[in-house]
Design an enzyme around this catalytic site. Structure first.
Site, PDB file in Angstrom:
ATOM      1  N   TYR A  83       1.928  -6.750  17.348  1.00 33.94           N
ATOM      2  CA  TYR A  83       2.324  -5.935  16.199  1.00 33.94           C
ATOM      3  C   TYR A  83       3.181  -4.750  16.659  1.00 33.94           C
ATOM      4  CZ  TYR A  83       2.097  -2.530  12.435  1.00 33.94           C
ATOM      5  OH  TYR A  83       2.428  -1.586  11.481  1.00 33.94           O
ATOM      6  N   PHE A 134       0.833  -1.206   0.000  1.00 37.02           N
ATOM      7  CA  PHE A 134       0.000   0.000   0.000  1.00 37.02           C
ATOM      8  C   PHE A 134       0.869   1.258   0.000  1.00 37.02           C
ATOM      9  CE2 PHE A 134      -2.916   2.628   2.961  1.00 37.02           C
ATOM     10  CZ  PHE A 134      -3.529   3.260   1.893  1.00 37.02           C
ATOM     11  N   LYS A 144       7.127  -4.164  15.802  1.00 38.58           N
ATOM     12  CA  LYS A 144       7.528  -2.963  15.053  1.00 38.58           C
ATOM     13  C   LYS A 144       8.520  -2.141  15.867  1.00 38.58           C
ATOM     14  CE  LYS A 144       6.489  -1.293  11.701  1.00 38.58           C
ATOM     15  NZ  LYS A 144       7.187  -1.352  10.377  1.00 38.58           N
ATOM     16  N   ASN A 188       8.827  -8.142  10.937  1.00 37.89           N
ATOM     17  CA  ASN A 188       9.110  -6.827  11.495  1.00 37.89           C
ATOM     18  C   ASN A 188      10.428  -6.719  12.245  1.00 37.89           C
ATOM     19  OD1 ASN A 188       6.588  -5.975  10.541  1.00 37.89           O
ATOM     20  ND2 ASN A 188       5.561  -6.607  12.419  1.00 37.89           N
TER      21      ASN A 188
END
Length: 301
Positions: free
Chosen positions: A135, A15, A139, A85
């Site tokens: 997540y 994206f 990250k 990640n």
């Protein structure tokens, strides 16, 4: 930077990565994109699993002046998030250390690294880091690797992006999921929409990434990229419903696994302080949330 950049973009099929590549092409900046899935115009490479010799070869041959890592894992179990990640970031940093010593390293981080904040406050780059789920934790671990390299002399910057909106929003995000379902069902069942989030258009985030990539001066280690305004998720969804012109009714249930574009995290409020990036790069968002939502709906399909 030199003014004759050669940029490598990892996650170029995603994206944000796709928007970054499009903007680099528009500006006439030489670049090469890499994505986990094969297909033109990008080369296939999976940072988390492919052999480091292949990555070393790519960097040694291309000799990039800038490396942008827009690749990330936003869904999956803890091992999958860790590979996407953390392991991937370490592989890229290690290869760059040996084969692109002078390249600027731009890591696309996430507001999920901060976790929540008291309602009505803004989070600057020195805000406490309290990620609320796997997540955000993974990250943050990836960003910490980049910041460690920076502290040892590398030219490295982390861009902590807040919630990204805009045309092409993937189904893994709240807006992407809503756009895909509006008009296809009488009732759209979502989780709680009580969270307040700072939405920033993907095109503005791409502008910020390219601004960092091409800046001549040494930069601070972390920049926030957001709108500076928190919006209730319920209002954002209702605006999308209005724009769609459909009769779909939205109902809310338990907390859904995504209000921050990530795995489930109980974060009721986030709002970016973007003073630092405005000061150093003159960047501020150019696309309003309403325009972003209009473009998101227009680009559905």
């Amino acid at each position: 930077m030199t003014g004759s950049e050669r940029v490598m973009v990892f996650g170029a099929g995603g994206f944000l990565g796709g928007r970054i590549c499009a903007l680099l092409a528009e500006r006439g900046i030489e670049h090469r994109g890499f994505t986990r899935s094969s297909g033109e115009p990008h080369r296939r490479f999976d940072l988390a699993v492919d052999h480091h010799y292949a990555l070393d070869t790519q960097l040694a041959m291309y000799k990039p002046t800038v490396i942008i890592n827009a690749a990330a894992a936003t869904q999956g179990d803890v091992p999958a998030l860790t590979r996407g990640n953390v392991v991937a970031v370490q592989a890229l940093l290690e290869s760059a250390r040996h084969h692109a010593t002078n390249a600027r390293f731009v890591q696309i981080g996430s507001a999920a690294e901060y976790g929540g904040a008291p309602r009505g406050t803004s989070q600057d780059e020195d805000a406490e880091l309290r990620p609320g789920g796997p997540y955000g934790i993974t990250k943050l671990a990836g960003s910490e690797l980049v910041l460690r390299a920076q502290s040892h002399g590398a030219d490295a910057v982390v861009l902590r992006s807040f919630n990204i909106s805009g045309p092409g929003s993937p189904a893994s995000t709240l807006l992407g999921r809503v756009v895909r379902q509006l008009g296809t069902t009488d009732t759209l069942q979502l989780g709680s929409l009580d969270a307040w989030r700072d939405y920033v258009d993907v095109r503005d985030v791409a502008e910020a990434a390219v601004a960092v990539a091409t800046a001549e001066d040494r930069l601070p280690p972390v920049f926030n990229v957001g709108s500076g305004r928190a919006v209730l998720a319920r209002d954002v969804v209702q605006r999308l419903v209005e724009l769609s012109g459909t009769s779909t009714q939205v109902t809310e249930g338990v907390v859904h696994p995504d209000h921050a574009g990530s795995a489930a995290e109980d974060v009721p409020w986030q709002q970016a302080d973007t003073t630092l990036i405005q000061k150093h790069l003159g960047w501020s968002p150019a696309i309003s949330l309403d325009q972003s939502l209009k473009d998101t709906w227009a680009a559905r399909g």
